[in-house]
Each structure stands twice: as structure tokens, then as C-alpha cells.
Design an enzyme around this catalytic site. Structure first.
Site, PDB file in Angstrom:
ATOM      1  N   ASP A  26       0.715  -1.216   0.101  1.00  8.78           N
ATOM      2  CA  ASP A  26       0.082  -0.008   0.028  1.00  8.78           C
ATOM      3  C   ASP A  26       0.806   1.275  -0.101  1.00  8.78           C
ATOM      4  OD1 ASP A  26       1.096   0.201   2.670  1.00  8.78           O
ATOM      5  OD2 ASP A  26      -0.962   0.198   3.690  1.00  8.78           O
ATOM      6  N   ASP A  99       6.866   5.012  21.556  1.00  8.96           N
ATOM      7  CA  ASP A  99       6.787   6.611  21.642  1.00  8.96           C
ATOM      8  C   ASP A  99       5.622   7.005  22.469  1.00  8.96           C
ATOM      9  OD1 ASP A  99       7.210   9.441  20.997  1.00  8.96           O
ATOM     10  OD2 ASP A  99       8.075   8.547  19.248  1.00  8.96           O
ATOM     11  N   ASP A 205       7.303  12.053  24.386  1.00  9.07           N
ATOM     12  CA  ASP A 205       7.310  13.205  23.286  1.00  9.07           C
ATOM     13  C   ASP A 205       7.143  14.500  24.015  1.00  9.07           C
ATOM     14  OD1 ASP A 205       7.177  14.165  20.416  1.00  9.07           O
ATOM     15  OD2 ASP A 205       5.284  14.916  21.283  1.00  9.07           O
ATOM     16  N   GLU A 265      12.063  13.580  25.832  1.00  5.80           N
ATOM     17  CA  GLU A 265      12.310  14.633  24.725  1.00  5.80           C
ATOM     18  C   GLU A 265      11.866  15.876  25.311  1.00  5.80           C
ATOM     19  OE1 GLU A 265      11.291  16.272  20.289  1.00  5.80           O
ATOM     20  OE2 GLU A 265       9.735  15.515  21.383  1.00  5.80           O
ATOM     21  N   HIS A 337      13.689  11.579  13.459  1.00  7.13           N
ATOM     22  CA  HIS A 337      12.576  11.776  12.660  1.00  7.13           C
ATOM     23  C   HIS A 337      12.224  13.352  12.550  1.00  7.13           C
ATOM     24  CE1 HIS A 337      10.923  11.944  16.573  1.00  7.13           C
ATOM     25  NE2 HIS A 337       9.929  12.478  15.973  1.00  7.13           N
ATOM     26  N   ASP A 338      12.718  14.285  13.257  1.00 11.37           N
ATOM     27  CA  ASP A 338      12.543  15.700  13.270  1.00 11.37           C
ATOM     28  C   ASP A 338      13.684  16.352  12.644  1.00 11.37           C
ATOM     29  OD1 ASP A 338       9.831  15.766  14.125  1.00 11.37           O
ATOM     30  OD2 ASP A 338      10.465  15.759  16.273  1.00 11.37           O
TER      31      ASP A 338
END
Length: 568
Positions: A26, A99, A205, A265, A337-338
Site C-alpha cells: 500500500d 513513543d 514526546d 524529549e 525523525h525531526d
């Protein structure tokens, strides 16, 4: 080593699930794809997998807007897939960290749906609601001037009830009110549910934003004519943050914390703050992610790029090494990822230097004191993406900034260049597995375009090449597992004022390591001006690790982007 110190010798690998491996065609990565690649991660040698969010979500912010903490988004699979992933990872000696996003939920979470249904709903106080305030022109507006991290006001008017709700991020990410004990207990119950399922800890996070100054005062005005203000002083490391984390530890982790990994974080955290967060005696978290070093190549803000001065980087990372030397623990990372890709940001992605500089970055980071984090593809030397146009960006932060900056009169080409350098989308292109169509990531159409250099940079090619970035990372990780000085030694920065040489020592139990790295395209003498003034004792040292072939002398000049680890 006690059981509680296991993470000192561990390496964490971060997976961004939608971009790691698609198993069903997908175009979106999923849990079955991760399971299929566990042997690859076992070969790399990592000890822990950290998954970015896989919970049920409308995907407004790529899963950081959670609509159900105790179910899996169908995009990624099912709870049964999670159970199998946990079991399969554990069978390979790999822990799994989830996370945890509890500063905010999605506006589609049942808690918020109830909260916004009426002003007297029992869950109204689970979020931050405020009435409009009068404006200077006699009208009404947002309760405070706070700006969202994703541009624009941090308040959204709910037409049905006539009040505003707070969202530090997207308007679809309303902030939870941690002052309400019912909120905290609901979060703790959810966390216990995941640990009982076999999860080995949490990456939390923006956890240092959960405590706000309850009066929610205005922030300092931001320069310009937006009318918005910087409210961070009122919610970063807020008044009850340590109380909340200690309560969380007692309610969730007590009795099993020694086997888990907890990392917070914490944007805007200082060294002194981090000592408090990570002091084992305070029972809060094992380590934090700080952002000081990834802001050194910014000017006035994130989208104002400037050239990084290596001396600033050494000063920053050295201060964190010294500050947490006696109490607490560091987390070590170049990218996630940031953040943009490390080799494009801190190294050189020029074809002639990419491999050496990618290896150098791994060597330098992993030899610091702390727990290293590898972001998917970092071990291959994956680079930033060559975005042709502004329409090629998907990340909400990047899209919103481009729109706002151009609307305010900024030059569109300059804004686009800033996005190419700093956008979070650089980290989110699909993992490059092989040279087949779509890099072996999917048999369908990928949700995000594959970096065109995948035919050259991919896991299949690097696994077959013993001199690749992958195998260098494997050797660096193995060194942490086998050399106690890496996991437990003290740290001493050398040549702090040298603009191109990064050098330090690690010492433990009679063993000393010297790490030297040349952050430049030219040869560098180790005994040159401002470099190392005492190399005599290292002439007969053992070369533990190098990245560009054996040198003629372990203390001889460093070639372009060369790094060495010596042991005596």
C-alpha cells in the site's frame, strides 16, 4: 555492571514506521515490514528499537496526533502484530520502546470529543479551555498571544461552545490538562497496560511541556507584526514537571524500572535541568533528548540556516559531557525523525566524502559518554532529499512555514532553500533497501518519494561491502559492547579551539582511548597549531577503529574526514 545500568552499553535504533518497510504494497511502512527486517537489525547489533507512533491517528502530524492510545492504526497493522514484533524482537535480544505522546491528543480522541461537547461535560477540564478576551479594538480574540510550534496562534476557537482550546502544535492536537489528576491517572493506566503487554519503555514526546503556568500569561512579543508571542517560558520545564514525572515513576515504573528505558524529549532543557531529570535518586527518567547542538547551525530561528562552527559543537557537547559526568546520563544523537540527515548536515554528502564522513560521524558520536541513537538509514549514510519544488514537502511544519513566510513577503526561492536544508521531511523518505524500483521499500507507490540516490546508497550493497558505512557502524556498536571504557569511561575534550579537529579521551579502569577526527576535506596534522601537544605516549597505541583504511602511523596526519580510535 548492575542491571540498572544496562543502557550504558546499549545502542538504540529509531524506526519511523511509515518509511521503514512496507509489507502489503500500500506504499506505507508497517509492523509486518519491521518484523521482516529484524534480522537486519540483529546483524547491525542494536539493543533497542524505538518506534515512532503507531497508534490510531488521523495522521495530521504523522501519528503524533493520537486518537486511541491502546489500539494500532490500521495503516500499520494490529495489536497482534505488535505482540509478534515484541516476541520476535525479544527472541533476538532486542528490546522495544514505544513513543509516548501525552502532552496532547488528537482532536478525534474520545476524551477530546467529550471535552468539547459542552462546557459542563465531566471531561471539559481534561484540556485547556479558556473564554475569549477583549481586544484593543473592542472585539474578542484568543486568550493569550502564544504562537504554535507549527505557525499561527496556539489557540483555536470552538464555535459550538464559544471557547478556545490550547494547542501548542497543530490545531488538531489539543493539549491535555495535567493539572487534572484524572488525566494523569488515565495516562498512567495506559502506560501500565503497554508495559504489561511486554513493551520495554517509552520515549516521551515533549514531556517537559506537560506542566503549564496555570494562569497562562502572555509570552514575550515575537518581532514582527504577527501579534503573537513566545509562551515557552510558561510551559517549558513548568512548575510541576518534576512532581509529575516522579508521580509517573511511582505509579508506572516502580519495581520494574531497572529493566526499562525511559527517555524524555525536552526542548529548551539546560544541563542543570537535565541533571534533575536524569539523577537516578530522583526517579524521573533515565536520560533526556536535548536540542542545543542541533540549533547551532540556526540563525535567528530554525529556518535561518548558517554554517556550523565545529568549535561551537565541541563546546556544546563537551559541556553536556562535563555537566552529566557525576550525576545523570546523556543521550547521543545526530539525527531523528525531526532533523535533517546527519551526513548532509554535519558531514559532507559530496560523493567523494560521503562514506568517510558518515563513518566519522558514527565514530565520534558513539565514543562519547551516553547512550547512542541511530536513526534509520543513518547506518547507510543516507542523505537529505533534493526537493525540486515547495509542493514536494508534506510535513505540516514545513508546509505551514512556507505558506506563512511567502504570505508575509519573504522570497519564495530563499524559503525553499531553507526548507531543503532544515525540513523534517529529509528524515522521512523511505528506507533504501536495494536498487530495485522504490528501493525495495514497497511493491506499490510509496507515500513519500524515494531519494533518487537509492541505486547507489542501499542496504543490500552495503551488506555486501565490508568497507561500507553499515559495517563501520556495526563495528562501532560492537566496540561499545566489548570495550568497557566506551560505556563507562570518563570523558575529556582535547583541542577545544581547533576549527577542524575533534579530539577527546575516554578512560576507565586503567584503559585510555583517544578519539581523533578531521572534520574537513583536507589533510590535518595532529600536532599542528591548537591541536594535540602530547602525542608521544600514543605512538605505540593500538588502532581500535579507523574509517579510511590503515594509516602509516597512528599519530600521523589525518586524511580528509578521517577518524581514528586508539587504545593504550
Amino acid at each position: 555492571m548492575t542491571e540498572a545500568q544496562w543502557f550504558r552499553e546499549a545502542v538504540v535504533y529509531q524506526i519511523y514506521p511509515r518509511s521503514f518497510q512496507d509489507s502489503n504494497g500500500d506504499g506505507i511502512g508497517d509492523l509486518r515490514g519491521i518484523i521482516d527486517r529484524l534480522d537486519y537489525l540483529k546483524t547491525l547489533g542494536v539493543d533497542v528499537l524505538w518506534l515512532s507512533p503507531i497508534y490510531t491517528s488521523p495522521q495530521d502530524d504523522n501519528g503524533y496526533d493520537i486518537a486511541d492510545y491502546q489500539d494500532i492504526d490500521p495503516t500499520f497493522g494490529t495489536l497482534a502484530d505488535v505482540d509478534e514484533l515484541i516476541a520476535q524482537a525479544h527472541a533476538r535480544g532486542i528490546r522495544l520502546v514505544m513513543d509516548l505522546v501525552v502532552n496532547h491528543t488528537s482532536d478525534e480522541h474520545p476524551w477530546f470529543v467529550e471535552s468539547r461537547s459542552s462546557t459542563d461535560n465531566p471531561k471539559r477540564d481534561w484540556y485547556w479551555w479558556r473564554a475569549p478576551r477583549e481586544t484593543a479594538d473592542g472585539g474578542t480574540g484568543a486568550p493569550t498571544n502564544w504562537e504554535s510550534f507549527f505557525s499561527g496562534p496556539a489557540w483555536e476557537l470552538d464555535e459550538a461552545t464559544g471557547e478556545y482550546y490550547l494547542h501548542l502544535f497543530s490545531r488538531k492536537q489539543p493539549d491535555l490538562n495535567w493539572e487534572n489528576p484524572e488525566v494523569r491517572e488515565a495516562v498512567y493506566a495506559m502506560m501500565r497496560w503497554w508495559l504489561d503487554r511486554g513493551v520495554d519503555g517509552f520515549r516521551m514526546d515533549v514531556i517537559n511541556m506537560i506542566s503549564k503556568v496555570t494562569s497562562l500569561p502572555d509570552g514575550e512579543p515575537i518581532p514582527g507584526d504577527s501579534g503573537l508571542g513566545d509562551g515557552t517560558q510558561h510551559f517549558l520545564n513548568g512548575p510541576r514537571i518534576h512532581e509529575f514525572l516522579q508521580e509517573m515513576h511511582a505509579a508506572v515504573f516502580e519495581g520494574r524500572a531497572e529493566k526499562l528505558l525511559t527517555v524524555g524529549e525536552t526542548p529548551g532543557v539546560t544541563v542543570d535541568d537535565a541533571v534533575l531529570y536524569t539523577d537516578p535518586a530522583r526517579r524521573e527518567v533515565d536520560m533526556v533528548f536535548q536540542f542545543e547542538h542541533v540549533g547551532l547551525d540556526h540563525g535567528d530561528h530554525k529556518w535561518d540556516p548558517r554554517t556550523l562552527d565545529l568549535r561551537d559543537l565541541k563546546k556544546s557537547l563537551g559541556r553536556w559531557q562535563d555537566g552529566l559526568a557525576e550525576t545523570g546520563w546523556n543521550s547521543l544523537y545526530w539525527n531523528n525523525h525531526d532533523q535533517p540527515r546527519a551526513v548532509s548536515r554535519f558531514g559532507s554528502d559530496a560523493p567523494e566524502h560521503r562514506i568517510a564522513s558518515a563513518k566519522l560521524l558514527g565514530t565520534v558520536l558513539h565514543l562519547h559518554r551516553g547512550t547512542p541513537y541511530v536513526y534509520q538509514g543513518e547506518e547507510l549514510g543516507m542523505t537529505n532529499v533534493p526537493f525540486p519544488t515547495a509542493d514536494d514537502f508534506l510535513d505540516i511544519e514545513s508546509v505551514n512555514y512556507y505558506r506563512a513566510a511567502v504570505a508575509s513577503g519573504s522570497d519564495a526561492a530563499s524559503v525553499l532553500d531553507a526548507l531543503r536544508t532544515g525540513s523534517r521531511d529529509n528524515a522521512r523518505s523511505p528506507m533504501q533497501w536495494d536498487s530495485t524500483e522504490h528501493s525495495g521499500f514497497t511493491s506499490g507507490t510509496p507515500w513519500f518519494g524515494v531519494n533518487p540516490n537509492y541505486t547507489e546508497i542501499n542496504a543490500e550493497a552495503e551488506l555486501a561491502d565490508d568497507d561500507s558505512v553499515f559495517h563501520h557502524y556495526r563495528r562501532v556498536i560492537e566496540l561499545r559492547h566489548t570495550e568497557p571504557a566506551v560505556g563507562h569511561g570518563d570523558f575529556r575534550m582535547l583541542a577545544a579551539d581547533h576549527p577542524e579537529l575533534y579530539a577527546f579521551t575516554r578512560a576507565h579502569d586503567g584503559v585510555e582511548l583517544l578519539v581523533v577526527a578531521n572534520f574537513s576535506d583536507s589533510e590535518l596534522a595532529l600536532d599542528g597549531p591548537d591541536a594535540l601537544d602530547d602525542l608521544d605516549g600514543w605512538a605505540d597505541a593500538t588502532l581500535l577503529l579507523g574509517n579510511v583504511g590503515d594509516p602509516t602511523s597512528v599519530t600521523g596526519p589525518l586524511r580528509a574526514w578521517e577518524a581514528r580510535v586508539l587504545r593504550r
